[in-house]
Design a protein around this motif. Structure first.
Motif, PDB file in Angstrom:
ATOM      1  N   VAL A 122       0.843  -1.198   0.000  1.00 47.23           N
ATOM      2  CA  VAL A 122       0.000   0.000   0.000  1.00 47.23           C
ATOM      3  C   VAL A 122       0.872   1.240   0.000  1.00 47.23           C
ATOM      4  O   VAL A 122       2.026   1.220   0.441  1.00 47.23           O
ATOM      5  CB  VAL A 122      -0.956   0.041   1.221  1.00 47.23           C
ATOM      6  CG1 VAL A 122      -1.877  -1.169   1.259  1.00 47.23           C
ATOM      7  CG2 VAL A 122      -0.189   0.192   2.525  1.00 47.23           C
ATOM      8  N   GLN A 127      -2.767   4.540   2.309  1.00 50.75           N
ATOM      9  CA  GLN A 127      -3.133   3.184   2.739  1.00 50.75           C
ATOM     10  C   GLN A 127      -3.920   2.426   1.675  1.00 50.75           C
ATOM     11  O   GLN A 127      -4.612   1.456   1.977  1.00 50.75           O
ATOM     12  CB  GLN A 127      -3.905   3.215   4.061  1.00 50.75           C
ATOM     13  CG  GLN A 127      -3.123   3.824   5.208  1.00 50.75           C
ATOM     14  CD  GLN A 127      -2.034   2.894   5.722  1.00 50.75           C
ATOM     15  OE1 GLN A 127      -2.325   1.869   6.316  1.00 50.75           O
ATOM     16  NE2 GLN A 127      -0.779   3.254   5.482  1.00 50.75           N
ATOM     17  N   ARG A 128      -3.817   2.858   0.429  1.00 47.77           N
ATOM     18  CA  ARG A 128      -4.503   2.195  -0.694  1.00 47.77           C
ATOM     19  C   ARG A 128      -3.530   1.235  -1.377  1.00 47.77           C
ATOM     20  O   ARG A 128      -2.336   1.538  -1.511  1.00 47.77           O
ATOM     21  CB  ARG A 128      -5.002   3.225  -1.708  1.00 47.77           C
ATOM     22  CG  ARG A 128      -6.007   4.242  -1.148  1.00 47.77           C
ATOM     23  CD  ARG A 128      -7.300   3.651  -0.655  1.00 47.77           C
ATOM     24  NE  ARG A 128      -7.917   2.850  -1.680  1.00 47.77           N
ATOM     25  CZ  ARG A 128      -8.749   1.833  -1.436  1.00 47.77           C
ATOM     26  NH1 ARG A 128      -9.075   1.515  -0.210  1.00 47.77           N
ATOM     27  NH2 ARG A 128      -9.258   1.140  -2.430  1.00 47.77           N
ATOM     28  N   PRO A 129      -4.013   0.076  -1.830  1.00 47.25           N
ATOM     29  CA  PRO A 129      -3.136  -0.888  -2.507  1.00 47.25           C
ATOM     30  C   PRO A 129      -2.471  -0.286  -3.741  1.00 47.25           C
ATOM     31  O   PRO A 129      -3.064   0.537  -4.450  1.00 47.25           O
ATOM     32  CB  PRO A 129      -4.095  -2.011  -2.915  1.00 47.25           C
ATOM     33  CG  PRO A 129      -5.236  -1.906  -1.954  1.00 47.25           C
ATOM     34  CD  PRO A 129      -5.385  -0.423  -1.688  1.00 47.25           C
TER      35      PRO A 129
END
Length: 144
Positions: A122, A127-129
């Motif tokens: 991430v 915190q995003r893939p």
């Protein structure tokens, strides 16, 4: 227990590193408590990533978060035994990697415990893939 994973031997793992048991790892029953195996898993994989230059704990813009883990126990181990963690990549996806980990008594052919955990890569800030970088993918392929 038909769903119990098969006990793998050393050949199923690509990299080994020593694991030092500690007095505090033992529980009231005189063996390493189950929670410590997860610490051994995490330490073995992250130390490998750091050694390869793929993880700077405080500054990497992309980090791997553990989203799944599991462990199967075959034998008890206890402080002050010298152990080794064997690691391998079981699956390499677009943004995730599933590690296979074995905890071996020093020079043992079969693991006392084996398990897995999954890192999803991430962006640290959002915190995003994110997709695994080509550099990281090449390094992880060495463990496949």
């Amino acid at each position: 227990m038909s769903d119990r994973p098969a006990r793998l031997d050393r050949s199923a793992f690509r990299h080994f590193r020593p694991v030092a048991t500690r007095w505090m790892d033992n529980d009231a029953y005189g063996h390493v408590n189950n929670v410590h195996y997860y610490s051994y898993f995490d330490t073995a994989v992250n130390a490998w990533l750091i050694e390869k230059g793929l993880l700077a704990i405080a500054g990497s813009p992309v980090i791997g978060l553990v989203v799944e883990s599991g462990c199967t126990y075959f034998e008890s181990v206890a402080f002050p035994e010298a152990l080794e963690a064997g690691i391998a990549v079981a699956h390499l996806g677009r943004s995730s990697v599933r590690y296979r980990i074995g905890i071996f008594r020093q020079d043992a052919r079969l693991p006392a415990a084996q398990g897995h955990f999954v890192h999803v890569y991430v962006d640290r800030a959002t915190q995003r893939p994110v997709a695994i970088s080509p550099e990281t993918r090449r390094a992880l392929s060495e463990l496949a």
